[in-house]
Design a protein around this motif. Structure first.
Motif, PDB file in Angstrom:
ATOM      1  N   ALA A  69       0.837  -1.204   0.000  1.00 27.25           N
ATOM      2  CA  ALA A  69       0.000   0.000   0.000  1.00 27.25           C
ATOM      3  C   ALA A  69       0.871   1.252   0.000  1.00 27.25           C
ATOM      4  CB  ALA A  69      -0.936  -0.007   1.205  1.00 27.25           C
ATOM      5  N   ALA A  70       1.962   1.229   0.762  1.00 26.74           N
ATOM      6  CA  ALA A  70       2.870   2.386   0.778  1.00 26.74           C
ATOM      7  C   ALA A  70       3.526   2.573  -0.587  1.00 26.74           C
ATOM      8  CB  ALA A  70       3.937   2.200   1.858  1.00 26.74           C
ATOM      9  N   GLN A  71       3.899   1.481  -1.255  1.00 26.72           N
ATOM     10  CA  GLN A  71       4.478   1.589  -2.592  1.00 26.72           C
ATOM     11  C   GLN A  71       3.468   2.158  -3.580  1.00 26.72           C
ATOM     12  OE1 GLN A  71       5.844  -2.381  -3.457  1.00 26.72           O
ATOM     13  NE2 GLN A  71       7.799  -2.087  -2.398  1.00 26.72           N
ATOM     14  N   ASN A  72       2.209   1.717  -3.489  1.00 21.23           N
ATOM     15  CA  ASN A  72       1.178   2.243  -4.384  1.00 21.23           C
ATOM     16  C   ASN A  72       0.931   3.721  -4.139  1.00 21.23           C
ATOM     17  OD1 ASN A  72       0.809  -0.167  -5.715  1.00 21.23           O
ATOM     18  ND2 ASN A  72      -0.861  -0.827  -4.389  1.00 21.23           N
ATOM     19  N   ARG A  73       0.951   4.135  -2.864  1.00 23.90           N
ATOM     20  CA  ARG A  73       0.774   5.566  -2.573  1.00 23.90           C
ATOM     21  C   ARG A  73       1.932   6.377  -3.144  1.00 23.90           C
ATOM     22  NH1 ARG A  73      -1.035   3.694   2.492  1.00 23.90           N
ATOM     23  NH2 ARG A  73       1.031   4.031   3.371  1.00 23.90           N
ATOM     24  N   ALA A  74       3.157   5.872  -3.015  1.00 20.30           N
ATOM     25  CA  ALA A  74       4.316   6.583  -3.560  1.00 20.30           C
ATOM     26  C   ALA A  74       4.227   6.668  -5.084  1.00 20.30           C
ATOM     27  CB  ALA A  74       5.606   5.883  -3.146  1.00 20.30           C
ATOM     28  N   LYS A  75       3.770   5.603  -5.712  1.00 17.72           N
ATOM     29  CA  LYS A  75       3.623   5.595  -7.168  1.00 17.72           C
ATOM     30  C   LYS A  75       2.562   6.609  -7.595  1.00 17.72           C
ATOM     31  CE  LYS A  75       2.247   2.565 -10.934  1.00 17.72           C
ATOM     32  NZ  LYS A  75       1.707   1.255 -11.265  1.00 17.72           N
ATOM     33  N   ASP A  76       1.436   6.648  -6.887  1.00 13.71           N
ATOM     34  CA  ASP A  76       0.382   7.612  -7.205  1.00 13.71           C
ATOM     35  C   ASP A  76       0.868   9.046  -7.029  1.00 13.71           C
ATOM     36  OD1 ASP A  76      -1.308   5.534  -7.800  1.00 13.71           O
ATOM     37  OD2 ASP A  76      -2.347   5.581  -5.856  1.00 13.71           O
ATOM     38  N   GLN A  77       1.632   9.285  -5.968  1.00  9.64           N
ATOM     39  CA  GLN A  77       2.162  10.632  -5.749  1.00  9.64           C
ATOM     40  C   GLN A  77       3.120  11.025  -6.856  1.00  9.64           C
ATOM     41  OE1 GLN A  77       3.875  10.498  -1.843  1.00  9.64           O
ATOM     42  NE2 GLN A  77       1.923  10.836  -0.798  1.00  9.64           N
ATOM     43  N   ALA A  78       3.949  10.091  -7.307  1.00  6.84           N
ATOM     44  CA  ALA A  78       4.889  10.386  -8.392  1.00  6.84           C
ATOM     45  C   ALA A  78       4.135  10.688  -9.684  1.00  6.84           C
ATOM     46  CB  ALA A  78       5.846   9.218  -8.594  1.00  6.84           C
ATOM     47  N   GLU A  79       3.069   9.935  -9.952  1.00  7.95           N
ATOM     48  CA  GLU A  79       2.265  10.193 -11.146  1.00  7.95           C
ATOM     49  C   GLU A  79       1.580  11.561 -11.055  1.00  7.95           C
ATOM     50  OE1 GLU A  79      -0.345   6.875 -11.417  1.00  7.95           O
ATOM     51  OE2 GLU A  79       1.188   5.544 -12.247  1.00  7.95           O
ATOM     52  N   ALA A  82       4.177  14.190 -11.733  1.00  4.83           N
ATOM     53  CA  ALA A  82       4.519  14.240 -13.156  1.00  4.83           C
ATOM     54  C   ALA A  82       3.416  14.931 -13.945  1.00  4.83           C
ATOM     55  CB  ALA A  82       4.752  12.833 -13.691  1.00  4.83           C
ATOM     56  N   ARG A  83       2.166  14.640 -13.605  1.00  3.72           N
ATOM     57  CA  ARG A  83       1.041  15.289 -14.287  1.00  3.72           C
ATOM     58  C   ARG A  83       1.035  16.792 -13.998  1.00  3.72           C
ATOM     59  NH1 ARG A  83      -2.835  12.140 -12.717  1.00  3.72           N
ATOM     60  NH2 ARG A  83      -3.354  13.345 -10.885  1.00  3.72           N
ATOM     61  N   ASP A  84       1.313  17.168 -12.741  1.00  6.81           N
ATOM     62  CA  ASP A  84       1.367  18.586 -12.395  1.00  6.81           C
ATOM     63  C   ASP A  84       2.486  19.299 -13.142  1.00  6.81           C
ATOM     64  OD1 ASP A  84      -0.765  18.199 -10.713  1.00  6.81           O
ATOM     65  OD2 ASP A  84       0.454  18.141  -8.874  1.00  6.81           O
ATOM     66  N   LEU A  85       3.639  18.639 -13.264  1.00  2.00           N
ATOM     67  CA  LEU A  85       4.748  19.236 -14.004  1.00  2.00           C
ATOM     68  C   LEU A  85       4.402  19.394 -15.477  1.00  2.00           C
ATOM     69  CD1 LEU A  85       7.849  17.485 -12.426  1.00  2.00           C
ATOM     70  CD2 LEU A  85       7.186  19.872 -12.217  1.00  2.00           C
ATOM     71  N   ALA A  86       3.723  18.401 -16.048  1.00  2.00           N
ATOM     72  CA  ALA A  86       3.329  18.488 -17.456  1.00  2.00           C
ATOM     73  C   ALA A  86       2.335  19.627 -17.663  1.00  2.00           C
ATOM     74  CB  ALA A  86       2.734  17.164 -17.916  1.00  2.00           C
ATOM     75  N   GLU A  87       1.389  19.768 -16.738  1.00  2.00           N
ATOM     76  CA  GLU A  87       0.421  20.863 -16.842  1.00  2.00           C
ATOM     77  C   GLU A  87       1.110  22.207 -16.695  1.00  2.00           C
ATOM     78  OE1 GLU A  87      -2.537  20.066 -13.909  1.00  2.00           O
ATOM     79  OE2 GLU A  87      -3.410  18.406 -15.050  1.00  2.00           O
TER      80      GLU A  87
END
Length: 163
Positions: A69-79, A82-87
């Motif tokens: 669950a912690a790995q999935n949360r870290a992955k979601d935060q990274a995504e 990345a989306r915020d940086l692209a925007e």
């Protein structure tokens, strides 16, 4: 970190793990007494060693689920980052003179299924493989080329499912 360290759910999981460990240690003790008796075998001794591991398994599963669950949360935060940086990059390219209406219409156009992509996407391995397979020479077997195209399509489908 979300919430409190001690919650009713965590207490129940800890209690369940402790009960499992105690029950399995009791069964290990019972197998030990069976091993020491006149009718005891080495199979009983094997169970003596296995039962404590069975008792620890629920605690291991709780630890593993929390880690995933912690790995999935870290992955979601990274995504999200990345989306915020692209925007932010899109907004920087558009410039400060762009009005709010233009930004909203551009966001709606990106969300539309027939809208074109503003920046070219990097070619994937599947596209390159398909392009390589489609260039069939005269000395190649047509059946082999058809089979290679089929394999390239399957690979592209796997790429789309994975990414």
């Amino acid at each position: 970190m979300r919430g409190s360290l001690v919650t009713p759910k965590r207490l129940m999981l800890a209690a369940l793990c402790a009960v499992c460990l105690l029950a399995c240690c009791g069964l290990a003790w019972w197998q030990w007494t069976r091993f020491e008796s006149a009718s005891g075998t080495f199979q009983n001794l094997g169970y003596v060693l296995q039962w404590p591991l069975f008792g620890l398994f629920p605690a291991f599963m709780v630890w593993r689920m929390r880690r995933l669950a912690a790995q999935n949360r870290a992955k979601d935060q990274a995504e999200d980052q990345a989306r915020d940086l692209a925007e932010a990059a899109d907004r920087a390219v558009a410039g400060p003179a762009e009005s709010r209406e233009n930004a909203e219409s551009r966001e709606n156009a990106v969300a539309a299924p027939t809208a074109s992509v503003s920046r070219p996407a990097a070619p994937s391995k599947a596209i390159a493989a398909r392009a390589a397979v489609r260039s069939v020479t005269d000395d190649e077997d047509a059946e082999m080329a058809a089979y290679n195209r089929y394999l390239a399509e399957l690979n592209a489908q796997d790429e789309r499912r994975a990414g």
